[in-house]
Each structure stands twice: as structure tokens, then as C-alpha cells.
Write a protein that holds these residues in place. Structure first.
Motif, PDB file in Angstrom:
ATOM      1  N   HIS A 176       4.681   5.827   6.444  1.00 46.63           N
ATOM      2  CA  HIS A 176       5.218   5.200   7.645  1.00 46.63           C
ATOM      3  C   HIS A 176       6.381   4.241   7.371  1.00 46.63           C
ATOM      4  O   HIS A 176       6.926   3.675   8.321  1.00 46.63           O
ATOM      5  CB  HIS A 176       4.114   4.431   8.378  1.00 46.63           C
ATOM      6  N   GLY A 177       6.746   4.061   6.123  1.00 49.70           N
ATOM      7  CA  GLY A 177       7.810   3.125   5.803  1.00 49.70           C
ATOM      8  C   GLY A 177       7.319   1.685   5.773  1.00 49.70           C
ATOM      9  O   GLY A 177       6.140   1.408   6.033  1.00 49.70           O
TER      10      GLY A 177
ATOM     11  N   ASN B 289       0.884  -1.164   0.000  1.00 50.43           N
ATOM     12  CA  ASN B 289       0.000   0.000   0.000  1.00 50.43           C
ATOM     13  C   ASN B 289       0.924   1.217   0.000  1.00 50.43           C
ATOM     14  O   ASN B 289       1.514   1.549   1.037  1.00 50.43           O
ATOM     15  CB  ASN B 289      -0.900  -0.016   1.236  1.00 50.43           C
ATOM     16  N   TYR B 290       1.056   1.868  -1.140  1.00 53.25           N
ATOM     17  CA  TYR B 290       2.104   2.882  -1.273  1.00 53.25           C
ATOM     18  C   TYR B 290       1.817   4.127  -0.438  1.00 53.25           C
ATOM     19  O   TYR B 290       2.750   4.841  -0.043  1.00 53.25           O
ATOM     20  CB  TYR B 290       2.307   3.237  -2.744  1.00 53.25           C
ATOM     21  N   ALA B 291       0.547   4.400  -0.163  1.00 52.97           N
ATOM     22  CA  ALA B 291       0.257   5.534   0.720  1.00 52.97           C
ATOM     23  C   ALA B 291       0.802   5.260   2.125  1.00 52.97           C
ATOM     24  O   ALA B 291       1.446   6.122   2.741  1.00 52.97           O
ATOM     25  CB  ALA B 291      -1.254   5.767   0.778  1.00 52.97           C
ATOM     26  N   GLN B 292       0.565   4.037   2.620  1.00 54.01           N
ATOM     27  CA  GLN B 292       1.102   3.647   3.920  1.00 54.01           C
ATOM     28  C   GLN B 292       2.622   3.565   3.890  1.00 54.01           C
ATOM     29  O   GLN B 292       3.317   3.955   4.848  1.00 54.01           O
ATOM     30  CB  GLN B 292       0.531   2.280   4.328  1.00 54.01           C
ATOM     31  N   LEU B 293       3.137   3.046   2.795  1.00 56.39           N
ATOM     32  CA  LEU B 293       4.587   2.875   2.675  1.00 56.39           C
ATOM     33  C   LEU B 293       5.307   4.223   2.733  1.00 56.39           C
ATOM     34  O   LEU B 293       6.322   4.384   3.417  1.00 56.39           O
ATOM     35  CB  LEU B 293       4.903   2.145   1.372  1.00 56.39           C
ATOM     36  N   LEU B 294       4.773   5.215   2.008  1.00 58.20           N
ATOM     37  CA  LEU B 294       5.404   6.533   1.982  1.00 58.20           C
ATOM     38  C   LEU B 294       5.224   7.263   3.307  1.00 58.20           C
ATOM     39  O   LEU B 294       6.109   8.010   3.750  1.00 58.20           O
ATOM     40  CB  LEU B 294       4.803   7.361   0.848  1.00 58.20           C
TER      41      LEU B 294
ATOM     42  N   ALA C  14       1.505  -1.946   5.932  1.00 55.63           N
ATOM     43  CA  ALA C  14       1.615  -1.445   4.565  1.00 55.63           C
ATOM     44  C   ALA C  14       1.672  -2.578   3.539  1.00 55.63           C
ATOM     45  O   ALA C  14       1.548  -2.344   2.344  1.00 55.63           O
ATOM     46  CB  ALA C  14       2.864  -0.573   4.427  1.00 55.63           C
ATOM     47  N   LEU C  15       1.846  -3.792   4.021  1.00 55.19           N
ATOM     48  CA  LEU C  15       1.983  -4.935   3.116  1.00 55.19           C
ATOM     49  C   LEU C  15       0.603  -5.405   2.649  1.00 55.19           C
ATOM     50  O   LEU C  15      -0.338  -5.491   3.442  1.00 55.19           O
ATOM     51  CB  LEU C  15       2.714  -6.062   3.834  1.00 55.19           C
TER      52      LEU C  15
END
Length: 384
Positions: free
Chosen positions: A154-155, A147-152, A160-161
Motif C-alpha cells: 500500500h505504500g 512493516n514491509y509487507a504493508q509498505l510494498l 505501515a509504520l
């Protein structure tokens, strides 16, 4: 969809929700196997007293009975989902009860997808953990995405997976399905090797892994007749137990398969019952088998085979389309004119070579066959 009956009680909001869910299933154009045959699965589970592997809803015996059909001690009739050698189904079910994955191999139209769906429904109660193989299937479809919004924001993290169907099946002890495995690029195919051999899915970005729990297994389907096929590596093929699904052995068996499926599809579309057109179903099957085998049923006349596969699945499509024509533009009875155009479309894939083969078959075989005059005229009319 799975419904628990353990806490069934008086009518109330939960009952209303169940009714709403049942209504949604009834309105679905093609319900999942576990929904369409929920009553049969429940009847089998209620009377199944044989040992069940971990997290299986039914015993291997009951799973085979669900696919092949039969009558239970209480009189419940289980409709056959697969018409073919019993041993093939028994080997497939037994494979899923071990730690080896199952590869259903066969030419197009031999019910590989149909069998894999019903196996997953009977074993896990969920046939939707599916990866559809195409030339563009990415590795994320088999492993996991982000989930790129979560990834950006919170890392990398487990939140985010985005788990793939295979990853979910591993975590929950379910059966995953991979359709058209040989259409997936070879490097993506090989991402299954660690999953199937080590029963783990590494997540190097997090320094973690997902370990498969008991009950997990995988069913893949493949054929080597279509273009765009990527051969399986020897390392990956060794991880599968391969079961080859054959074409129907006899015309009667194929007619039975086509009739059953056309009846099921027709009822969902409010079309006339398939048995009213049994003569035309037998005619379509005869044409397909003769062109597929390169010889007439009596063995006296050799014919050329066209480029298409002329599978049982295509015969089902031709007859279903014919029933729709008969229902909406005819008197509801399946006739030669209703199936002629569908047969032409199935046979003539290569406009140059296949059209010549079809014309030769019409003149040398169909024209001379007793009782086929109307069919011959209908085919000549659409072929002109």
C-alpha cells in the motif's frame, strides 16, 4: 502490565482474567518492576495527596519514597530499591518532572539500569518502553521502522509504520528508556537530538511529525569504562541532565545492597534465604572492595587491582551462584567453597596478569587474616 481498580466488581470473567495475569507474573523469572512491586505502587498512589506532573501516576515525593523506601501513614512498608544518597534520587526525579532528559552515569554495577527501570515504573507504570543500546542498534530502534509487507502493498502510510518505544512514549506521554547509550553508534545517538530539543519526531516519508505530549521524558544510562564506547556529542549531552551514581560508600552499605538483591533473586529461584550466608556475603564484598580500591580495609597493605570492575552487581552474581551450589550440592548453608569459584571468575578476566594479582592477594592478605582459613583453602583449591 497495568490494572485499573476503578471498575472492580463481582467475580466473573474479568476476575478470572486478572487471576490468570497474576499467575503469569508469578511464573515470570524476572517480573517487570511495575508487576513485582504493584502492591507498593498501589499503596503509595492511594495515600499520595501531593501534586503530580501531567500523566504521572505518583507525585515526585512518592516516586522518591518508592525508590528509597519508607513507612506510609497506614503502616505499609515500602522496601528500598536503591541504597545511596537521597539527594541523587531527588535530583533524578526532579529532572523527569522538567523537560530535560535524564542521563544516569556511572561505572558498571552501580544500579543504573535498576534505577531507570524503577523510575519508569513509578512515573508511568510501564518500564518496558526500552531501547537496548548495542554496537548494532539501528536508527529505527529510536525513530521508527516499517512493516514491509504493508509498505510494498500500500505504500508509505501510518498503518505501515512501526513505532519505536521512544515514539510510543512521545505519543502516550510516557517515560522511555535507552540503556547503554554510549554503546550506540554516534550517528544513531544523534537521532535523539531533535526528539529531546524540539520534542518532535519528523516522519519525512509521510510529510508528518509526532509531537510529544505532556508526560513524555527519557531516561538513558551510560558508562565510560567498557570497551566499544562512543562518546556523546556535546549537542546531545546538553540535552541531558546528568546524574552520577556512585559506588556504595561503605562496606556495610554494599553488604546491605548485596543481601537484599540476593534475597530477592533467591526467593524467585527457591534458594535458601540470603541472611543465612551473611558472613560469606561480607567476605565477598570485602575482597571486591579491597581489590577495587587497591588497599586493604585497614589501610595497611596496598594491593594491585585486576582488570575487571568488581562491581556490586558482580558480587550479587557471585553470591547467588554460591547459594545455588549450596542448595543443590551442599547442605543449603553458604560456605567459602561455594563462593570461591565465582570470585575467581570475577577477578581473573585476563588469565596472565589477573591470575598473578589474585595469587599475590591470596598469599599476602587472605592467608594472614584471622577467621579466613577455610576461605583461603577454598580459593587455593579452585585456583590451582
Amino acid at each position: 502490565m497495568s490494572v485499573s481498580v476503578e471498575n472492580a466488581g463481582p467475580a466473573g470473567p474479568a476476575a478470572e482474567d486478572a487471576k490468570d495475569a497474576a499467575g503469569e507474573v508469578a511464573q515470570a523469572l524476572r517480573p517487570h518492576a511495575e508487576d513485582a512491586f504493584a502492591a507498593e505502587l498501589a499503596a503509595l498512589a492511594a495515600q499520595d495527596d501531593r501534586p503530580r506532573p501531567a500523566r504521572w501516576l505518583l507525585s515526585p515525593w512518592a516516586v522518591a519514597t518508592y525508590l528509597l523506601g519508607g513507612t506510609l501513614p497506614d503502616g505499609t512498608v515500602i522496601t528500598p530499591k536503591y541504597v545511596g544518597p537521597r539527594r541523587i534520587v531527588e535530583v533524578a526525579v526532579t529532572t523527569l518532572a522538567t523537560d530535560r532528559a535524564l542521563l544516569l552515569l556511572g561505572v558498571p554495577g552501580t544500579a543504573k539500569t535498576w534505577v531507570s527501570e524503577h523510575l519508569a515504573a513509578a512515573v508511568s507504570g510501564d518500564s518496558t518502553l526500552l531501547v537496548q543500546g548495542t554496537a548494532g542498534t539501528p536508527e529505527e530502534a529510536i525513530r521508527y521502522g516499517w512493516n514491509y509487507a504493508q509498505l510494498l502493498a500500500h505504500g508509505p502510510s501510518r498503518d505501515a509504520l512501526v513505532p519505536s518505544p521512544v515514539m510510543r512514549a512521545m505519543s502516550e506521554g510516557m517515560t522511555a528508556r535507552v540503556e547503554e547509550l554510549t554503546r550506540i553508534p554516534a550517528d544513531v545517538q544523534d537521532s535523539l537530538i531533535t526528539i529531546l530539543s524540539e520534542k518532535t519526531l519528523p516522519i519525512p516519508e509521510l510529510g508528518q511529525e509526532v509531537q510529544a505530549v505532556r508526560g513524555f521524558n527519557l531516561i538513558a544510562t551510560a558508562n565510560d569504562r567498557d570497551r566499544g564506547v562512543n562518546d556523546l556529542s556535546s549537542a546531545l549531552r546538553r540535552r541531558f541532565n546528568t546524574v552520577v551514581l556512585p559506588l556504595p560508600e561503605s562496606a556495610d552499605a554494599e553488604v546491605d545492597i548485596v543481601s537484599r538483591r540476593v534475597d530477592q533473586i533467591g526467593r524467585s529461584l527457591d534458594l535458601p534465604p540470603g541472611p543465612e550466608g551473611i558472613d560469606e556475603i561480607r567476605r565477598v564484598v570485602t575482597v571486591f572492595r579491597e581489590l577495587r580500591d587497591g588497599v586493604t580495609t585497614d589501610g595497611r597493605t596496598k594491593v594491585k587491582s585486576p582488570s575487571g570492575t568488581l562491581s556490586t552487581a558482580e558480587a550479587i552474581s557471585v553470591v547467588t551462584s554460591g547459594l545455588a551450589l549450596a542448595a543443590h550440592f551442599g547442605d543449603g548453608v553458604l560456605r567459602p567453597g561455594d563462593v570461591a569459584a565465582g570470585i575467581l571468575g570475577a577477578v581473573v578476566r585476563d588469565p596472565a596478569a589477573d591470575r598473578v594479582i589474585w595469587q599475590e592477594y591470596l598469599e599476602a592478605v587472605v592467608r594472614e587474616r584471622d577467621g579466613w582459613k577455610d576461605f583461603y583453602r577454598a580459593c587455593r583449591e579452585v585456583s590451582a
